[in-house]
Design a protein around this motif. Structure first.
Motif, PDB file in Angstrom:
ATOM      1  N   PRO A 123     -18.648  35.770 -25.291  1.00 34.14           N
ATOM      2  CA  PRO A 123     -19.088  35.350 -23.958  1.00 34.14           C
ATOM      3  C   PRO A 123     -19.518  36.559 -23.129  1.00 34.14           C
ATOM      4  O   PRO A 123     -19.041  37.678 -23.338  1.00 34.14           O
ATOM      5  CB  PRO A 123     -17.848  34.692 -23.358  1.00 34.14           C
ATOM      6  CG  PRO A 123     -16.703  35.283 -24.108  1.00 34.14           C
ATOM      7  CD  PRO A 123     -17.216  35.592 -25.483  1.00 34.14           C
ATOM      8  N   THR A 124     -20.415  36.290 -22.178  1.00 36.44           N
ATOM      9  CA  THR A 124     -20.845  37.366 -21.287  1.00 36.44           C
ATOM     10  C   THR A 124     -19.728  37.670 -20.297  1.00 36.44           C
ATOM     11  O   THR A 124     -18.759  36.913 -20.176  1.00 36.44           O
ATOM     12  CB  THR A 124     -22.101  36.949 -20.514  1.00 36.44           C
ATOM     13  OG1 THR A 124     -21.768  35.830 -19.671  1.00 36.44           O
ATOM     14  CG2 THR A 124     -23.241  36.575 -21.452  1.00 36.44           C
ATOM     15  N   MET A 181     -15.916  33.600 -14.793  1.00 37.52           N
ATOM     16  CA  MET A 181     -15.932  32.214 -14.337  1.00 37.52           C
ATOM     17  C   MET A 181     -14.821  31.391 -15.006  1.00 37.52           C
ATOM     18  O   MET A 181     -14.165  30.575 -14.359  1.00 37.52           O
ATOM     19  CB  MET A 181     -17.291  31.569 -14.613  1.00 37.52           C
ATOM     20  CG  MET A 181     -18.409  32.121 -13.765  1.00 37.52           C
ATOM     21  SD  MET A 181     -18.123  31.939 -11.995  1.00 37.52           S
ATOM     22  CE  MET A 181     -18.169  30.173 -11.827  1.00 37.52           C
ATOM     23  N   THR A 182     -14.609  31.623 -16.279  1.00 36.91           N
ATOM     24  CA  THR A 182     -13.537  30.928 -16.982  1.00 36.91           C
ATOM     25  C   THR A 182     -12.181  31.328 -16.412  1.00 36.91           C
ATOM     26  O   THR A 182     -11.312  30.472 -16.205  1.00 36.91           O
ATOM     27  CB  THR A 182     -13.585  31.236 -18.490  1.00 36.91           C
ATOM     28  OG1 THR A 182     -14.867  30.858 -18.989  1.00 36.91           O
ATOM     29  CG2 THR A 182     -12.511  30.490 -19.249  1.00 36.91           C
ATOM     30  N   GLY A 183     -11.990  32.609 -16.136  1.00 46.41           N
ATOM     31  CA  GLY A 183     -10.739  33.067 -15.540  1.00 46.41           C
ATOM     32  C   GLY A 183     -10.492  32.458 -14.176  1.00 46.41           C
ATOM     33  O   GLY A 183      -9.365  32.046 -13.853  1.00 46.41           O
ATOM     34  N   ILE A 206      -7.718  28.425 -10.670  1.00 46.26           N
ATOM     35  CA  ILE A 206      -7.822  27.267  -9.783  1.00 46.26           C
ATOM     36  C   ILE A 206      -7.049  26.074 -10.358  1.00 46.26           C
ATOM     37  O   ILE A 206      -6.274  25.411  -9.652  1.00 46.26           O
ATOM     38  CB  ILE A 206      -9.299  26.897  -9.542  1.00 46.26           C
ATOM     39  CG1 ILE A 206      -9.968  27.962  -8.668  1.00 46.26           C
ATOM     40  CG2 ILE A 206      -9.427  25.521  -8.907  1.00 46.26           C
ATOM     41  CD1 ILE A 206     -11.473  27.816  -8.551  1.00 46.26           C
ATOM     42  N   MET A 207      -7.256  25.788 -11.626  1.00 45.09           N
ATOM     43  CA  MET A 207      -6.600  24.626 -12.232  1.00 45.09           C
ATOM     44  C   MET A 207      -5.079  24.797 -12.294  1.00 45.09           C
ATOM     45  O   MET A 207      -4.342  23.843 -12.040  1.00 45.09           O
ATOM     46  CB  MET A 207      -7.154  24.362 -13.637  1.00 45.09           C
ATOM     47  CG  MET A 207      -8.588  23.884 -13.639  1.00 45.09           C
ATOM     48  SD  MET A 207      -8.879  22.437 -12.608  1.00 45.09           S
ATOM     49  CE  MET A 207      -7.923  21.205 -13.469  1.00 45.09           C
TER      50      MET A 207
END
Length: 68
Positions: free
Chosen positions: A23-24, A30-32, A37-38
């Motif tokens: 991944p870039t 963004m995933t982190g 958040i979740m």
């Protein structure tokens, strides 16, 4: 299962490793952020549920203590 020589095995591993798409940096960030958040939302949800049921249990215990 077919027997493979160590040299052929290394070649196969290198061939498969070249297929990996990492991944870039932006995707990783963004995933982190989404994970944070979740987990925060789930933590707040379960905190609320725990508080709610704790209050119910305390209310039931106070009713039981008053009956004795």
């Amino acid at each position: 299962m077919a027997k493979v020589s160590p040299g052929e095995f290394v070649n196969q591993v290198q061939t498969e490793a070249k297929k990996i798409v990492w991944p870039t940096g932006r995707e990783t960030v963004m995933t982190g952020v989404m994970v944070v958040i979740m987990t925060t939302l789930l933590g707040l949800f379960f905190f609320g549920i725990d508080t709610f049921f704790g209050a119910i249990v305390q209310w039931l215990l106070s009713l039981a203590a008053g009956q004795a």
